[in-house]
Write a protein that holds these residues in place. Sequence first.
Motif, short mmCIF file in Angstrom:
data_model
loop_
_atom_site.label_atom_id
_atom_site.label_comp_id
_atom_site.label_asym_id
_atom_site.label_seq_id
_atom_site.Cartn_x
_atom_site.Cartn_y
_atom_site.Cartn_z
N PRO A 1 0.50 -1.33 0.29
CA PRO A 1 0.29 -0.26 -0.09
C PRO A 1 0.81 1.49 0.29
O PRO A 1 2.33 1.38 0.23
CB PRO A 1 -0.92 0.18 0.97
N SER A 2 -0.50 2.25 -0.44
CA SER A 2 1.23 3.84 -0.67
C SER A 2 0.87 4.98 0.88
O SER A 2 -0.20 3.79 1.75
CB SER A 2 0.24 4.71 -1.59
N GLU A 3 1.85 5.15 0.87
CA GLU A 3 1.78 6.09 2.14
C GLU A 3 0.10 6.75 2.63
O GLU A 3 -0.47 6.64 3.42
CB GLU A 3 2.63 7.03 2.55
N GLU A 4 -0.38 7.21 1.27
CA GLU A 4 -2.06 7.75 2.00
C GLU A 4 -3.09 6.64 2.09
O GLU A 4 -3.75 6.43 2.71
CB GLU A 4 -2.18 7.70 0.46
N GLN A 5 -2.86 5.07 1.24
CA GLN A 5 -3.00 3.42 1.48
C GLN A 5 -3.38 3.48 3.63
O GLN A 5 -4.52 2.90 3.89
CB GLN A 5 -3.12 2.64 0.89
N GLN B 1 -4.97 5.59 5.94
CA GLN B 1 -6.65 4.84 5.18
C GLN B 1 -6.55 3.79 6.22
O GLN B 1 -7.80 3.85 6.85
CB GLN B 1 -7.36 5.06 3.86
N ILE B 2 -5.61 2.67 6.24
CA ILE B 2 -5.85 1.52 6.41
C ILE B 2 -6.01 1.35 8.72
O ILE B 2 -6.55 0.94 9.43
CB ILE B 2 -4.84 0.26 6.01
N ARG B 3 -5.46 2.31 8.62
CA ARG B 3 -4.67 2.91 10.06
C ARG B 3 -5.81 3.10 10.39
O ARG B 3 -6.59 2.64 11.24
CB ARG B 3 -3.41 2.95 10.33
N LYS B 4 -6.23 3.91 9.77
CA LYS B 4 -7.51 4.97 10.64
C LYS B 4 -8.93 3.82 11.00
O LYS B 4 -9.41 3.47 11.50
CB LYS B 4 -8.29 5.85 9.19
N MET B 5 -8.77 3.19 9.48
CA MET B 5 -10.16 1.87 10.06
C MET B 5 -10.00 0.97 10.72
O MET B 5 -10.55 0.51 11.31
CB MET B 5 -10.48 1.28 8.14
N ARG B 6 -8.48 0.54 10.64
CA ARG B 6 -8.89 -0.65 11.23
C ARG B 6 -8.67 -0.83 12.96
O ARG B 6 -8.78 -1.05 14.05
CB ARG B 6 -6.99 -1.66 11.54
N TYR B 7 -8.29 0.60 13.52
CA TYR B 7 -8.59 1.58 14.78
C TYR B 7 -9.83 1.17 15.33
O TYR B 7 -10.67 1.52 15.72
CB TYR B 7 -7.57 2.59 14.53
N LEU B 8 -10.51 1.67 13.84
CA LEU B 8 -11.77 2.45 14.62
C LEU B 8 -12.76 0.77 15.32
O LEU B 8 -13.44 0.67 15.61
CB LEU B 8 -12.96 2.93 13.32
N GLU C 1 -9.03 -0.98 1.03
CA GLU C 1 -7.75 -1.17 0.57
C GLU C 1 -6.91 -2.73 1.12
O GLU C 1 -6.02 -2.63 0.34
CB GLU C 1 -7.06 -0.04 1.64
N GLY C 2 -8.35 -2.99 1.04
CA GLY C 2 -8.10 -4.99 1.42
C GLY C 2 -9.00 -5.47 0.07
O GLY C 2 -8.77 -5.17 -0.80
N LEU C 3 -8.80 -7.08 0.63
CA LEU C 3 -8.87 -8.12 0.29
C LEU C 3 -10.59 -8.46 1.26
O LEU C 3 -10.59 -8.76 2.21
CB LEU C 3 -8.10 -9.45 0.61
N LEU C 4 -11.79 -9.00 0.13
CA LEU C 4 -12.98 -9.74 0.75
C LEU C 4 -12.71 -10.71 0.08
O LEU C 4 -13.78 -10.38 -0.57
CB LEU C 4 -13.93 -8.18 0.69
N LEU C 5 -13.14 -11.21 1.19
CA LEU C 5 -13.45 -12.99 0.58
C LEU C 5 -14.29 -13.29 0.92
O LEU C 5 -14.24 -13.87 2.07
CB LEU C 5 -12.01 -13.62 1.27
N MET C 6 -15.72 -13.59 0.05
CA MET C 6 -17.09 -13.86 0.40
C MET C 6 -17.19 -15.12 0.06
O MET C 6 -17.19 -16.24 -1.32
CB MET C 6 -17.71 -13.81 0.10
#
Length: 248
Positions: free
Chosen positions: A2-6, A9-16, A56-61
Amino acid sequence: PPSEEQIRQIRKMRYLFSGHEENWRPLVAPHHTSSFISMVGGGATLKPGEFTRAHEGLLLMDEYLEFDPKVQEALREPLLKGSLSVARASGRAEWPSRFLLVATTNLCPCGLFVPENRSSCTCRLTRRKIYLERLSGPMLDRFEIVAFSNAWYNKKNKVSSHEILERIERARAFSKGSPTHERALRSLEPLAKAYFDNTNYLSPRRREHCLRVALSLADLSQRKRIGLEEIHKALTLSFQSMDALRRS
């Protein structure tokens, strides 16, 4: 990677969701019995669901056709926009939900049915039809690739995940970016373009998917131009298998 911006975003969502920060793309694999609210988000106090957890990741259904049809249809918005808008009595919210979707499923109750190779299936035609009707045409059209495991799975010809990652990294370094529709159009060889222009049986979305897949195949082979070989393979992966599924 992931890029720095991604990463932000990942940190923000995972922390949530978990209270912990992470620096790598999430892998989210919900059970097929998950409720609509747990997948999409909502509730008395609006909270995001698994679609946003996979940002920004993988959704496996796995067992995709066993998911609630409402959950399947709700995928259309994030796949198109990369975000999800939710309106409830408690308020409105919009959450980022951009992910790579991978769905696996049996195509009949016994699990042995494969389009154009029905000899192993023990289900009655009516049962098989009812089962396949759980997959809507508009949602099926969102998938760039449709593949049947009997056509490629071979225990004698295994490829390790490490080898796959190396191939992807080489292709990304060669292309210096994600495969886009515009770059694919510029990369078509004249003969491949003439052939592709005659595929008027494809919907606009399916044409775009085929081009993106063809460009990915060219990147994996480290070819600067898309040739007939890549177009033929892309049509197999992105149209012919899907067409066989629709006609089954």
